[in-house]
Design a protein around this motif. Structure first.
Motif, PDB file in Angstrom:
ATOM      1  N   ASP A  59      -2.626  -1.517  -4.769  1.00 25.03           N
ATOM      2  CA  ASP A  59      -1.658  -1.625  -3.677  1.00 25.03           C
ATOM      3  C   ASP A  59      -2.216  -0.892  -2.482  1.00 25.03           C
ATOM      4  OD1 ASP A  59       0.242  -3.074  -5.124  1.00 25.03           O
ATOM      5  OD2 ASP A  59       1.032  -1.237  -6.033  1.00 25.03           O
ATOM      6  N   PRO A  60      -2.002  -1.374  -1.263  1.00 23.76           N
ATOM      7  CA  PRO A  60      -1.261  -2.595  -0.952  1.00 23.76           C
ATOM      8  C   PRO A  60      -2.142  -3.840  -0.944  1.00 23.76           C
ATOM      9  CG  PRO A  60      -1.801  -1.477   1.087  1.00 23.76           C
ATOM     10  CD  PRO A  60      -2.370  -0.643  -0.054  1.00 23.76           C
ATOM     11  N   GLU A  61      -3.449  -3.683  -1.033  1.00 22.99           N
ATOM     12  CA  GLU A  61      -4.357  -4.809  -0.827  1.00 22.99           C
ATOM     13  C   GLU A  61      -5.377  -4.877  -1.947  1.00 22.99           C
ATOM     14  OE1 GLU A  61      -5.447  -8.105   1.269  1.00 22.99           O
ATOM     15  OE2 GLU A  61      -3.885  -6.748   1.948  1.00 22.99           O
ATOM     16  N   PRO A  62      -5.356  -5.953  -2.763  1.00 25.20           N
ATOM     17  CA  PRO A  62      -6.371  -6.070  -3.808  1.00 25.20           C
ATOM     18  C   PRO A  62      -7.756  -6.321  -3.219  1.00 25.20           C
ATOM     19  CG  PRO A  62      -4.979  -8.030  -3.748  1.00 25.20           C
ATOM     20  CD  PRO A  62      -4.428  -7.066  -2.737  1.00 25.20           C
ATOM     21  N   VAL A  63      -8.788  -5.992  -4.000  1.00 20.71           N
ATOM     22  CA  VAL A  63     -10.177  -6.227  -3.596  1.00 20.71           C
ATOM     23  C   VAL A  63     -10.668  -7.439  -4.385  1.00 20.71           C
ATOM     24  CG1 VAL A  63     -12.503  -5.265  -3.550  1.00 20.71           C
ATOM     25  CG2 VAL A  63     -10.524  -3.757  -3.240  1.00 20.71           C
ATOM     26  N   SER A  64     -10.786  -8.573  -3.704  1.00 22.11           N
ATOM     27  CA  SER A  64     -11.305  -9.749  -4.392  1.00 22.11           C
ATOM     28  C   SER A  64     -12.803  -9.816  -4.135  1.00 22.11           C
ATOM     29  CB  SER A  64     -10.608 -11.017  -3.901  1.00 22.11           C
ATOM     30  OG  SER A  64     -10.781 -11.146  -2.505  1.00 22.11           O
ATOM     31  N   GLY A  65     -13.524 -10.418  -5.047  1.00 17.76           N
ATOM     32  CA  GLY A  65     -14.974 -10.477  -4.900  1.00 17.76           C
ATOM     33  C   GLY A  65     -15.581  -9.092  -4.869  1.00 17.76           C
ATOM     34  N   ALA A  66     -15.223  -8.263  -5.864  1.00 21.83           N
ATOM     35  CA  ALA A  66     -15.671  -6.862  -5.902  1.00 21.83           C
ATOM     36  C   ALA A  66     -17.195  -6.762  -5.781  1.00 21.83           C
ATOM     37  CB  ALA A  66     -15.199  -6.212  -7.200  1.00 21.83           C
ATOM     38  N   GLN A  67     -17.633  -5.788  -4.995  1.00 21.47           N
ATOM     39  CA  GLN A  67     -19.046  -5.556  -4.722  1.00 21.47           C
ATOM     40  C   GLN A  67     -19.463  -4.186  -5.268  1.00 21.47           C
ATOM     41  OE1 GLN A  67     -21.082  -7.892  -3.190  1.00 21.47           O
ATOM     42  NE2 GLN A  67     -19.280  -9.188  -3.421  1.00 21.47           N
ATOM     43  N   PRO A  68     -20.776  -3.962  -5.455  1.00 20.26           N
ATOM     44  CA  PRO A  68     -21.241  -2.676  -6.002  1.00 20.26           C
ATOM     45  C   PRO A  68     -20.793  -1.452  -5.200  1.00 20.26           C
ATOM     46  CG  PRO A  68     -23.019  -4.282  -6.050  1.00 20.26           C
ATOM     47  CD  PRO A  68     -21.877  -4.918  -5.297  1.00 20.26           C
ATOM     48  N   ASP A  69     -20.553  -1.611  -3.887  1.00 24.21           N
ATOM     49  CA  ASP A  69     -20.158  -0.445  -3.085  1.00 24.21           C
ATOM     50  C   ASP A  69     -18.639  -0.250  -3.005  1.00 24.21           C
ATOM     51  OD1 ASP A  69     -19.785  -2.682  -1.522  1.00 24.21           O
ATOM     52  OD2 ASP A  69     -20.698  -1.845   0.279  1.00 24.21           O
ATOM     53  N   ASP A  70     -17.868  -1.086  -3.715  1.00 24.19           N
ATOM     54  CA  ASP A  70     -16.413  -0.877  -3.778  1.00 24.19           C
ATOM     55  C   ASP A  70     -16.122   0.296  -4.709  1.00 24.19           C
ATOM     56  OD1 ASP A  70     -15.536  -2.945  -2.063  1.00 24.19           O
ATOM     57  OD2 ASP A  70     -15.817  -4.421  -3.654  1.00 24.19           O
ATOM     58  N   ASP A  71     -15.206   1.180  -4.274  1.00 19.57           N
ATOM     59  CA  ASP A  71     -14.897   2.354  -5.080  1.00 19.57           C
ATOM     60  C   ASP A  71     -13.702   2.111  -5.987  1.00 19.57           C
ATOM     61  OD1 ASP A  71     -13.199   2.304  -2.785  1.00 19.57           O
ATOM     62  OD2 ASP A  71     -12.691   4.394  -3.139  1.00 19.57           O
ATOM     63  N   ILE A  72     -13.633   2.919  -7.036  1.00 23.35           N
ATOM     64  CA  ILE A  72     -12.529   2.860  -7.995  1.00 23.35           C
ATOM     65  C   ILE A  72     -11.562   3.979  -7.649  1.00 23.35           C
ATOM     66  CG2 ILE A  72     -11.917   3.122 -10.435  1.00 23.35           C
ATOM     67  CD1 ILE A  72     -14.691   1.959 -11.090  1.00 23.35           C
ATOM     68  N   ARG A  73     -10.279   3.645  -7.626  1.00 21.45           N
ATOM     69  CA  ARG A  73      -9.246   4.617  -7.258  1.00 21.45           C
ATOM     70  C   ARG A  73      -8.210   4.745  -8.367  1.00 21.45           C
ATOM     71  NH1 ARG A  73      -8.289   2.247  -1.132  1.00 21.45           N
ATOM     72  NH2 ARG A  73     -10.487   2.402  -0.507  1.00 21.45           N
ATOM     73  N   ARG A  74      -7.542   5.890  -8.376  1.00 14.05           N
ATOM     74  CA  ARG A  74      -6.463   6.106  -9.340  1.00 14.05           C
ATOM     75  C   ARG A  74      -5.421   5.002  -9.168  1.00 14.05           C
ATOM     76  NH1 ARG A  74      -6.068  10.578 -11.813  1.00 14.05           N
ATOM     77  NH2 ARG A  74      -7.122  11.730 -10.154  1.00 14.05           N
ATOM     78  N   GLY A  75      -4.963   4.435 -10.278  1.00 13.27           N
ATOM     79  CA  GLY A  75      -3.952   3.381 -10.226  1.00 13.27           C
ATOM     80  C   GLY A  75      -4.529   1.978 -10.164  1.00 13.27           C
ATOM     81  N   ASP A  76      -5.853   1.860 -10.033  1.00 11.78           N
ATOM     82  CA  ASP A  76      -6.480   0.539  -9.990  1.00 11.78           C
ATOM     83  C   ASP A  76      -6.400  -0.158 -11.345  1.00 11.78           C
ATOM     84  OD1 ASP A  76      -7.262   0.808  -7.350  1.00 11.78           O
ATOM     85  OD2 ASP A  76      -9.396   1.080  -7.789  1.00 11.78           O
ATOM     86  N   THR A  77      -6.398  -1.482 -11.289  1.00 15.97           N
ATOM     87  CA  THR A  77      -6.610  -2.312 -12.464  1.00 15.97           C
ATOM     88  C   THR A  77      -7.829  -3.168 -12.163  1.00 15.97           C
ATOM     89  OG1 THR A  77      -4.273  -2.354 -13.102  1.00 15.97           O
ATOM     90  CG2 THR A  77      -5.668  -4.138 -13.944  1.00 15.97           C
ATOM     91  N   LEU A  78      -8.809  -3.136 -13.062  1.00  9.57           N
ATOM     92  CA  LEU A  78     -10.042  -3.880 -12.862  1.00  9.57           C
ATOM     93  C   LEU A  78      -9.918  -5.252 -13.516  1.00  9.57           C
ATOM     94  CD1 LEU A  78     -12.565  -1.024 -13.712  1.00  9.57           C
ATOM     95  CD2 LEU A  78     -11.512  -1.566 -11.508  1.00  9.57           C
ATOM     96  N   VAL A  79     -10.216  -6.293 -12.754  1.00 12.33           N
ATOM     97  CA  VAL A  79     -10.266  -7.643 -13.301  1.00 12.33           C
ATOM     98  C   VAL A  79     -11.721  -7.875 -13.683  1.00 12.33           C
ATOM     99  CG1 VAL A  79      -9.804 -10.084 -12.906  1.00 12.33           C
ATOM    100  CG2 VAL A  79      -8.379  -8.349 -11.783  1.00 12.33           C
ATOM    101  N   THR A  80     -11.939  -8.143 -14.969  1.00 12.14           N
ATOM    102  CA  THR A  80     -13.296  -8.165 -15.498  1.00 12.14           C
ATOM    103  C   THR A  80     -13.586  -9.466 -16.234  1.00 12.14           C
ATOM    104  OG1 THR A  80     -12.592  -7.174 -17.588  1.00 12.14           O
ATOM    105  CG2 THR A  80     -13.219  -5.653 -15.830  1.00 12.14           C
ATOM    106  N   VAL A  81     -14.863  -9.765 -16.369  1.00 13.88           N
ATOM    107  CA  VAL A  81     -15.294 -10.893 -17.183  1.00 13.88           C
ATOM    108  C   VAL A  81     -16.418 -10.400 -18.087  1.00 13.88           C
ATOM    109  CG1 VAL A  81     -16.917 -11.797 -15.454  1.00 13.88           C
ATOM    110  CG2 VAL A  81     -15.992 -13.324 -17.190  1.00 13.88           C
ATOM    111  N   GLY A  82     -16.336 -10.789 -19.345  1.00 10.60           N
ATOM    112  CA  GLY A  82     -17.353 -10.384 -20.308  1.00 10.60           C
ATOM    113  C   GLY A  82     -17.116 -11.066 -21.636  1.00 10.60           C
ATOM    114  N   LYS A  83     -17.961 -10.760 -22.594  1.00  8.50           N
ATOM    115  CA  LYS A  83     -17.790 -11.279 -23.949  1.00  8.50           C
ATOM    116  C   LYS A  83     -16.847 -10.350 -24.694  1.00  8.50           C
ATOM    117  CE  LYS A  83     -22.375 -13.292 -23.978  1.00  8.50           C
ATOM    118  NZ  LYS A  83     -23.752 -13.203 -24.516  1.00  8.50           N
ATOM    119  N   GLY A  84     -16.043 -10.907 -25.578  1.00  9.09           N
ATOM    120  CA  GLY A  84     -15.026 -10.123 -26.280  1.00  9.09           C
ATOM    121  C   GLY A  84     -15.551  -8.843 -26.899  1.00  9.09           C
TER     122      GLY A  84
END
Length: 103
Positions: A59-84
């Motif tokens: 909140d208030p603005e999601p980060v779409s197309g996350a890049q290596p220089d995007d930081d992680i903040r408290r309260g974030d939810t990461l949308v991820t892709v990977g193998k189970g």
């Protein structure tokens, strides 16, 4: 159907079918995560676990197309892709634990 399936948009199911063995998961960042304040590149999730962060929900603005220089903040939810099988190591790394060998 798992209860988590009920929360997922239908488009995600369709996308997962197209991705084959890859899955998309929403992973909440623990409040105690050592990743908070670091960039995705500094965390090295893909190199260490094989899981790629594709977006960050915040909140208030999601980060779409996350890049290596995007930081992680408290309260974030990461949308991820990977193998189970890669998600256990990803969650351990995000929690500040040894991810173990990547699969």
């Amino acid at each position: 159907r798992r209860s988590s399936d009920l929360e997922r948009p239908k488009i995600v199911e369709d996308l997962e079918i197209a991705l084959g063995e890859l899955t998309i998961e929403w992973v909440a960042v623990p409040d105690s995560s050592p990743a908070i304040g670091k960039t995705l590149g500094e965390c090295g999730f893909r190199a260490k676990t094989g899981v790629t962060v594709i977006a960050i929900l915040r909140d208030p603005e999601p980060v779409s197309g996350a890049q290596p220089d995007d930081d992680i903040r408290r309260g974030d939810t990461l949308v991820t892709v990977g193998k189970g099988g890669q998600y256990a190591a990803f969650r351990r790394l995000l929690a500040g634990e040894d991810p173990g060998p990547s699969s």
